[in-house]
Design a protein around this motif. Sequence first.
Motif, PDB file in Angstrom:
ATOM      1  N   PHE A  22       0.886  -5.597  -3.000  1.00 46.40           N
ATOM      2  CA  PHE A  22      -0.210  -5.904  -2.084  1.00 46.40           C
ATOM      3  C   PHE A  22       0.319  -6.565  -0.807  1.00 46.40           C
ATOM      4  O   PHE A  22      -0.057  -6.188   0.307  1.00 46.40           O
ATOM      5  CB  PHE A  22      -1.226  -6.832  -2.753  1.00 46.40           C
ATOM      6  CG  PHE A  22      -2.057  -6.173  -3.820  1.00 46.40           C
ATOM      7  CD1 PHE A  22      -2.050  -4.798  -3.984  1.00 46.40           C
ATOM      8  CD2 PHE A  22      -2.863  -6.937  -4.667  1.00 46.40           C
ATOM      9  CE1 PHE A  22      -2.821  -4.184  -4.972  1.00 46.40           C
ATOM     10  CE2 PHE A  22      -3.629  -6.337  -5.642  1.00 46.40           C
ATOM     11  CZ  PHE A  22      -3.604  -4.958  -5.809  1.00 46.40           C
ATOM     12  N   HIS A  23       1.184  -7.553  -0.966  1.00 45.41           N
ATOM     13  CA  HIS A  23       1.683  -8.282   0.204  1.00 45.41           C
ATOM     14  C   HIS A  23       2.553  -7.395   1.084  1.00 45.41           C
ATOM     15  O   HIS A  23       2.556  -7.537   2.319  1.00 45.41           O
ATOM     16  CB  HIS A  23       2.448  -9.524  -0.244  1.00 45.41           C
ATOM     17  CG  HIS A  23       1.553 -10.640  -0.704  1.00 45.41           C
ATOM     18  ND1 HIS A  23       0.952 -11.517   0.176  1.00 45.41           N
ATOM     19  CD2 HIS A  23       1.114 -10.989  -1.942  1.00 45.41           C
ATOM     20  CE1 HIS A  23       0.199 -12.375  -0.504  1.00 45.41           C
ATOM     21  NE2 HIS A  23       0.280 -12.084  -1.785  1.00 45.41           N
ATOM     22  N   GLY A  27       1.561  -6.499   5.117  1.00 48.42           N
ATOM     23  CA  GLY A  27       2.479  -6.547   6.257  1.00 48.42           C
ATOM     24  C   GLY A  27       2.636  -5.207   6.941  1.00 48.42           C
ATOM     25  O   GLY A  27       2.682  -5.130   8.173  1.00 48.42           O
ATOM     26  N   CYS A  28       2.689  -4.120   6.159  1.00 48.46           N
ATOM     27  CA  CYS A  28       2.875  -2.790   6.750  1.00 48.46           C
ATOM     28  C   CYS A  28       1.639  -2.336   7.527  1.00 48.46           C
ATOM     29  O   CYS A  28       1.758  -1.703   8.580  1.00 48.46           O
ATOM     30  CB  CYS A  28       3.209  -1.783   5.648  1.00 48.46           C
ATOM     31  SG  CYS A  28       4.873  -1.973   4.973  1.00 48.46           S
ATOM     32  N   VAL A  29       0.455  -2.663   7.010  1.00 49.51           N
ATOM     33  CA  VAL A  29      -0.777  -2.328   7.733  1.00 49.51           C
ATOM     34  C   VAL A  29      -0.823  -3.059   9.068  1.00 49.51           C
ATOM     35  O   VAL A  29      -1.180  -2.485  10.106  1.00 49.51           O
ATOM     36  CB  VAL A  29      -2.006  -2.687   6.859  1.00 49.51           C
ATOM     37  CG1 VAL A  29      -3.269  -2.732   7.701  1.00 49.51           C
ATOM     38  CG2 VAL A  29      -2.160  -1.687   5.731  1.00 49.51           C
ATOM     39  N   ARG A  30      -0.435  -4.350   9.046  1.00 53.05           N
ATOM     40  CA  ARG A  30      -0.406  -5.135  10.283  1.00 53.05           C
ATOM     41  C   ARG A  30       0.633  -4.574  11.257  1.00 53.05           C
ATOM     42  O   ARG A  30       0.397  -4.475  12.458  1.00 53.05           O
ATOM     43  CB  ARG A  30      -0.101  -6.596   9.942  1.00 53.05           C
ATOM     44  CG  ARG A  30      -0.176  -7.540  11.120  1.00 53.05           C
ATOM     45  CD  ARG A  30      -0.209  -8.992  10.676  1.00 53.05           C
ATOM     46  NE  ARG A  30       0.876  -9.303   9.757  1.00 53.05           N
ATOM     47  CZ  ARG A  30       0.718  -9.622   8.483  1.00 53.05           C
ATOM     48  NH1 ARG A  30      -0.492  -9.648   7.950  1.00 53.05           N
ATOM     49  NH2 ARG A  30       1.757  -9.904   7.712  1.00 53.05           N
ATOM     50  N   ALA A  73       6.860   4.549   3.135  1.00 56.16           N
ATOM     51  CA  ALA A  73       6.866   4.298   1.690  1.00 56.16           C
ATOM     52  C   ALA A  73       5.553   3.683   1.207  1.00 56.16           C
ATOM     53  O   ALA A  73       5.307   3.604   0.003  1.00 56.16           O
ATOM     54  CB  ALA A  73       8.030   3.376   1.325  1.00 56.16           C
ATOM     55  N   MET A  74       4.702   3.241   2.135  1.00 54.48           N
ATOM     56  CA  MET A  74       3.446   2.602   1.765  1.00 54.48           C
ATOM     57  C   MET A  74       2.360   3.640   1.479  1.00 54.48           C
ATOM     58  O   MET A  74       2.494   4.804   1.826  1.00 54.48           O
ATOM     59  CB  MET A  74       2.974   1.672   2.897  1.00 54.48           C
ATOM     60  CG  MET A  74       3.737   0.374   2.999  1.00 54.48           C
ATOM     61  SD  MET A  74       3.529  -0.700   1.555  1.00 54.48           S
ATOM     62  CE  MET A  74       5.079  -0.458   0.708  1.00 54.48           C
TER      63      MET A  74
END
Length: 380
Positions: A22-23, A27-30, A73-74
Amino acid sequence: MDERTVGVVVRILPNPEQREGFHQNFGCVRKAYNETLGKYNALYEKDKSIRPTYTFLNKLMMESKKKLPYLDAMESTSLQQSIRDLSRGFDNFLKNRHFNYPKFHSKKENRNSFRQTIPANKKIINKNKLSLRRYGEVRFRTSPEYMELLNSSDIKFNNVTIAYDGIHYYAIINITTDLPENLPLTGEKIGCDINSNINGWLVTSDDVKEFFDINHENQMIKHINRLMSRCRKLSRRWKKLQKRLQKWYNKRTNKLKDYIEKLTYNLVKEYDVIVFEENYATIKILIGGEQNMVFPLSQFIQRLKNKFELYKPQAEGVVFVDAKNTSKTCHHCGHINKELDVKTRHWICPECGEKLDRDVNAAINILNRWSPGDSLENTQ
């Protein structure tokens, strides 16, 4: 039967591996959002004709994924949803002057969250387990009422947002379901005067004064902040106190939300017409002692409107009137006491001798200024 779209919030209990994932996704979305916004800003400086459409912004994000392998990778739909949010931010800015230009997301100022889409007709709830792309099944907790709703075969799942508030993890599940049964009309109406919390932040023409008390939460927040100021930053004790502080912030926020939801429902259930002064949005209500919290009046009245639309669409609902001199005018005889000052809470009408409570009198006058079918539009 007509349908409605609602969001159901449940507390999820991810395992350590899921929490780590989740974390990483937070970070990747941000990062995807900020990279796309930065690229668009740079291109716009060179060519002012470029429009920030979702297709164009998504293309910029795909270019970022090629240069940043960890983005690729997300889980893909959560990255696309962040770009959709950016596109919506641009649309709001271009269409409405009240919206600001989209800003870069920071770890401190923006909540940790990501949103996943759900394929059509797919059920992601199985008893007390929520099925997420990439992360598998996650246990969750909620009330028996919502548990029954989420496991119902009559609902459609649209998307799910995973959020972290610093202590707990939550899932906001967006579903489409049937409209609830309408509440019966009561024929009752009420006037409301907005006031300071000391004398009741909301005073009605029925002589009811609403108080909202978060003084204990405010004092605990103040106490923990004082303790943190004596600790070395990022020390073990400092981090422990920081979690404790976040807990009290969450308690205060949740208490406010719960209070608004319950009060608005009870008002809609009991009354068909609720009359407010038209300038309610300009009044700030300070709550608590030294550390004050501004009561979200706009949110409160918007929730009233939403609940009337949902439960009593046939009622007049929330209406507004001009509140000039409502506190100074005797509702019994109509005499205007021009010498009445703000500090005077109780006064006697010099014309008819009626004993008046300043706020209740104002609420009665606000109600009396309304007639069926008449309403002033909210100027906010």
